[in-house]
Design a protein around this motif. Structure first.
Motif, PDB file in Angstrom:
ATOM      1  N   LYS A 173      41.053  72.846  56.249  1.00  0.00           N
ATOM      2  CA  LYS A 173      42.188  73.135  57.127  1.00  0.00           C
ATOM      3  C   LYS A 173      42.703  71.785  57.602  1.00  0.00           C
ATOM      4  O   LYS A 173      41.940  70.975  58.129  1.00  0.00           O
ATOM      5  CB  LYS A 173      41.748  73.981  58.324  1.00  0.00           C
ATOM      6  N   GLU A 191      30.911  81.721  61.957  1.00  0.00           N
ATOM      7  CA  GLU A 191      31.443  80.465  61.420  1.00  0.00           C
ATOM      8  C   GLU A 191      31.522  80.519  59.900  1.00  0.00           C
ATOM      9  O   GLU A 191      32.470  80.004  59.295  1.00  0.00           O
ATOM     10  CB  GLU A 191      30.569  79.291  61.862  1.00  0.00           C
ATOM     11  N   GLU A 238      34.568  82.488  58.996  1.00  0.00           N
ATOM     12  CA  GLU A 238      35.760  81.647  59.192  1.00  0.00           C
ATOM     13  C   GLU A 238      35.922  80.676  58.025  1.00  0.00           C
ATOM     14  O   GLU A 238      37.029  80.462  57.529  1.00  0.00           O
ATOM     15  CB  GLU A 238      35.666  80.897  60.520  1.00  0.00           C
ATOM     16  N   ALA A 239      34.818  80.101  57.566  1.00  0.00           N
ATOM     17  CA  ALA A 239      34.866  79.210  56.403  1.00  0.00           C
ATOM     18  C   ALA A 239      35.381  79.973  55.184  1.00  0.00           C
ATOM     19  O   ALA A 239      36.234  79.472  54.436  1.00  0.00           O
ATOM     20  CB  ALA A 239      33.486  78.626  56.123  1.00  0.00           C
ATOM     21  N   LYS A 292      40.683  68.738  56.499  1.00  0.00           N
ATOM     22  CA  LYS A 292      39.294  68.552  56.942  1.00  0.00           C
ATOM     23  C   LYS A 292      38.509  69.831  56.722  1.00  0.00           C
ATOM     24  O   LYS A 292      39.041  70.933  56.873  1.00  0.00           O
ATOM     25  CB  LYS A 292      39.255  68.181  58.423  1.00  0.00           C
ATOM     26  N   TRP A 346      39.109  80.421  55.294  1.00  0.00           N
ATOM     27  CA  TRP A 346      39.862  79.216  54.911  1.00  0.00           C
ATOM     28  C   TRP A 346      39.778  78.945  53.418  1.00  0.00           C
ATOM     29  O   TRP A 346      40.731  78.452  52.825  1.00  0.00           O
ATOM     30  CB  TRP A 346      39.452  78.012  55.759  1.00  0.00           C
ATOM     31  N   VAL A 359      36.373  72.778  57.764  1.00  0.00           N
ATOM     32  CA  VAL A 359      36.248  73.431  59.062  1.00  0.00           C
ATOM     33  C   VAL A 359      34.814  73.790  59.398  1.00  0.00           C
ATOM     34  O   VAL A 359      34.463  73.885  60.573  1.00  0.00           O
ATOM     35  CB  VAL A 359      37.141  74.692  59.179  1.00  0.00           C
TER      36      VAL A 359
END
Length: 155
Positions: free
Chosen positions: A45, A63, A66-67, A48, A70, A50
């Protein structure tokens, strides 16, 4: 229809990123006979990563999801390029392959990769439903927590 996918993402507060350049000697996607093969994508993102680290250690399930989201966003950005900027050409997401960096005792790989699967369905509707796999691995490039590749059929 071309902007419908990006409008759905915008309603979720998401904008497709500029797709990341390959990290080695390969191309980010290939197209053959209406099938787009997208190389494994990391959770970048704004240039970078995330989420780095391992599930079951320093990375939580949330987490990891969320990865995976992305990774899916980066996949869609490459598919948009493969479709000449028109995501309305996507007929179907055929398959996602999910790699989860984790400890040997971690067993929730499918729940992590659901972050990507859920995003595909949210963005593409029924065309986002796909076959997939989710496996645990010892380490991924740049210590990324998740890597996902994909295959799409386009018009």
């Amino acid at each position: 229809m071309a902007n419908e996918v990006e409008a759905k993402l915008a309603a979720l507060g998401l904008t497709l990123p500029q797709p990341a350049a390959p990290a080695a000697n390969y191309v980010p996607w290939t197209l053959a006979n209406g099938i787009v093969y997208v190389a494994g994508q990391l959770p970048f993102k704004d240039g970078k990563l995330v989420v780095t680290g391992k599930l079951g250690d320093t990375v939580s399930l949330e987490e990891g999801q969320e990865a995976a989201r992305w990774c899916a966003m980066n996949i869609l950005a490459h598919v948009r390029n493969a479709c000449g900027g028109d995501l309305g050409r996507v007929k179907s997401c055929l398959r996602l392959g999910g790699f989860v960096a984790c400890l040997p005792t971690f067993t929730q790989h499918p729940a992590v990769v659901n972050g990507a699967s859920d995003l595909m369905v949210a963005a593409l509707g029924d065309a986002g439903r796909h076959a997939r796999f989710a496996v645990g691995v010892a380490v991924l490039p740049f210590d990324a927590a998740v890597e996902i590749d994909a295959t799409f059929e386009i018009r």
